[in-house]
Design an enzyme around this catalytic site. Structure first.
Site, PDB file in Angstrom:
ATOM      1  CG  HIS A  91      -8.617   0.538  11.478  1.00  0.00           C
ATOM      2  ND1 HIS A  91      -8.432   1.741  10.745  1.00  0.00           N
ATOM      3  CD2 HIS A  91      -9.460   0.532  12.371  1.00  0.00           C
ATOM      4  CE1 HIS A  91      -9.411   2.484  11.528  1.00  0.00           C
ATOM      5  NE2 HIS A  91      -9.967   1.801  12.419  1.00  0.00           N
TER       6      HIS A  91
ATOM      7  CG  HIS B 103     -15.621   6.631   6.642  1.00  0.00           C
ATOM      8  ND1 HIS B 103     -16.061   6.326   7.930  1.00  0.00           N
ATOM      9  CD2 HIS B 103     -14.409   7.247   6.718  1.00  0.00           C
ATOM     10  CE1 HIS B 103     -14.972   6.762   8.702  1.00  0.00           C
ATOM     11  NE2 HIS B 103     -14.106   7.375   8.188  1.00  0.00           N
TER      12      HIS B 103
ATOM     13  CB  ALA C 266      -5.392   8.282  11.102  1.00  0.00           C
TER      14      ALA C 266
ATOM     15  CE1 TYR D 178     -14.964   2.442   6.128  1.00  0.00           C
ATOM     16  CE2 TYR D 178     -13.946   4.213   5.094  1.00  0.00           C
ATOM     17  CZ  TYR D 178     -14.195   3.470   6.054  1.00  0.00           C
ATOM     18  OH  TYR D 178     -13.428   3.675   7.623  1.00  0.00           O
ATOM     19  CD  GLU D 179     -18.951   4.107   8.288  1.00  0.00           C
ATOM     20  OE1 GLU D 179     -19.521   3.824   9.113  1.00  0.00           O
ATOM     21  OE2 GLU D 179     -18.633   5.329   8.201  1.00  0.00           O
TER      22      GLU D 179
ATOM     23  CG  MET E 246      -9.888   4.905   2.879  1.00  0.00           C
ATOM     24  SD  MET E 246     -10.136   3.429   3.670  1.00  0.00           S
ATOM     25  CE  MET E 246      -8.631   2.842   3.367  1.00  0.00           C
ATOM     26  CB  SER E 247     -12.358  10.132   5.878  1.00  0.00           C
ATOM     27  OG  SER E 247     -11.014  10.740   6.607  1.00  0.00           O
TER      28      SER E 247
ATOM     29  CG  ASN F 139      -0.145   3.707   7.343  1.00  0.00           C
ATOM     30  OD1 ASN F 139      -1.159   4.388   7.909  1.00  0.00           O
ATOM     31  ND2 ASN F 139       0.269   3.346   6.288  1.00  0.00           N
TER      32      ASN F 139
ATOM     33  CB  SER G 173      -9.539   6.544  12.325  1.00  0.00           C
ATOM     34  OG  SER G 173     -10.373   6.195  11.397  1.00  0.00           O
TER      35      SER G 173
ATOM     36  CG  HIS H 177     -14.773   6.805  13.578  1.00  0.00           C
ATOM     37  ND1 HIS H 177     -14.604   8.069  12.927  1.00  0.00           N
ATOM     38  CD2 HIS H 177     -13.794   6.037  13.191  1.00  0.00           C
ATOM     39  CE1 HIS H 177     -13.718   8.080  12.284  1.00  0.00           C
ATOM     40  NE2 HIS H 177     -13.258   6.946  12.197  1.00  0.00           N
TER      41      HIS H 177
END
Length: 288
Positions: free
Chosen positions: A261, A91, A121, A93-94, A223-224, A247, A38, A69
């Site tokens: 995000h 992902h 990230a 989650y998609e 998450m990836s 972060n 990301s 992306h």
């Protein structure tokens, strides 16, 4: 998003057909593959003599639905080495199947790639980490995989790899040492090395979850990446993983701060030059 198909699986022959299409479109035969996380799609900008193919132009290929992306495959040259770079990943989650999330690594394997560099990230759990730091991934914790959500779940095709692959040293130790050398060459002092944890998302973690992960020895969370790494390890690829700390994880109840995000993308923009320099010098050091 229109025309997005989530649940179909990819057989060896399906991946082989995509590979054949790409080899007919490009004269490059890359030994190194890069997956951009990301906000890090600009990493592909340093490739020379580029050949760009949009995901939407590749038959039976997924697309990206997440901001940050670009959804393009870029072939090119970096430090005299042919490279393929994915500007955007897929992902779970998609809504994509595990087979679809594993596709990039398996495609690179059939294209002849030997080394896969994955970037992401991530939220910094280690209190010594600050936004903009780059963490070399030395190991991971795969919570979805530990709970039955592995990308290798289902029938195994031996043409990709064995039924029970090992994940010891899946983040190649020699490549990790080369990253440290490259960082020194580039004057990048904020390099770290730690454990990355993969969670399913797309919600950010609760305070209790983050405290649990810290107690488990996790340095950064995202998450990836891990599904691709597991698939790559299954195929026998050498892997190098880099997390840009976007972060600090919020681990205190008494705060109004909230992760979002946008800060992930902003950190990617401000730290892009360091990532580009680091990966460029890493490729100069790699022998393939």
């Amino acid at each position: 998003m229109k025309n997005v198909k989530y649940n179909e699986n990819y057989s060896y022959e399906d991946v082989e057909a995509i590979c054949k299409f790409l080899l007919e479109k490009s004269h490059y035969r890359p030994k190194i593959g890069i997956i951009c996380g990301s906000g890090l799609s600009n990493l592909a900008d340093i490739l020379q003599e580029q050949e760009v193919i949009a995901y939407s132009d590749i038959p039976n290929f997924p697309t990206c639905t997440v901001q940050g992306h670009r959804a393009c495959l870029v072939f090119g040259i970096l430090n005299d080495k042919p490279v393929i770079c994915m500007q955007g990943r897929f992902h779970k989650y998609e809504g994509y199947s595990t087979s679809k999330v594993a596709l990039p690594a398996r495609l690179m394997y059939l294209l002849g790639v030997e080394i896969m560099i994955v970037t992401n990230a991530a939220g910094g759990i280690n209190s010594d980490y600050d936004p903009g730091n780059i963490m070399i991934i030395k190991d991971h914790i795969n919570f979805p995989g530990m709970a039955g959500g592995s990308v290798l779940r289902g029938p195994n095709d031996e043409r990709f790899g064995p039924r029970f692959p090992t994940m010891n040293n899946v983040y190649n130790d020699k490549l990790r040492e080369l990253v440290k050398v490259a960082a020194k060459n580039c004057g990048i002092s904020n390099i770290r090395e730690g454990v990355y944890c993969f969670l399913g998302g797309p919600s950010f973690e609760t305070v209790a979850e983050l405290r649990f992960l810290k107690a488990a020895g996790v340095d950064a969370v995202g998450m990836s990446t891990v599904p691709e790494v597991v698939a790559a390890g299954h195929c026998g690829l050498k892997v190098c993983g880099l997390s840009l700390i976007s972060n600090k994880a919020i681990m205190d109840y008494d705060t109004d701060d909230k992760p979002n995000h946008e800060e992930v993308l902003d950190t990617g923009k401000t730290s892009c030059a360091n990532i580009q320099s680091l990966v460029s010098d890493l490729l100069r050091l790699i022998e393939v």
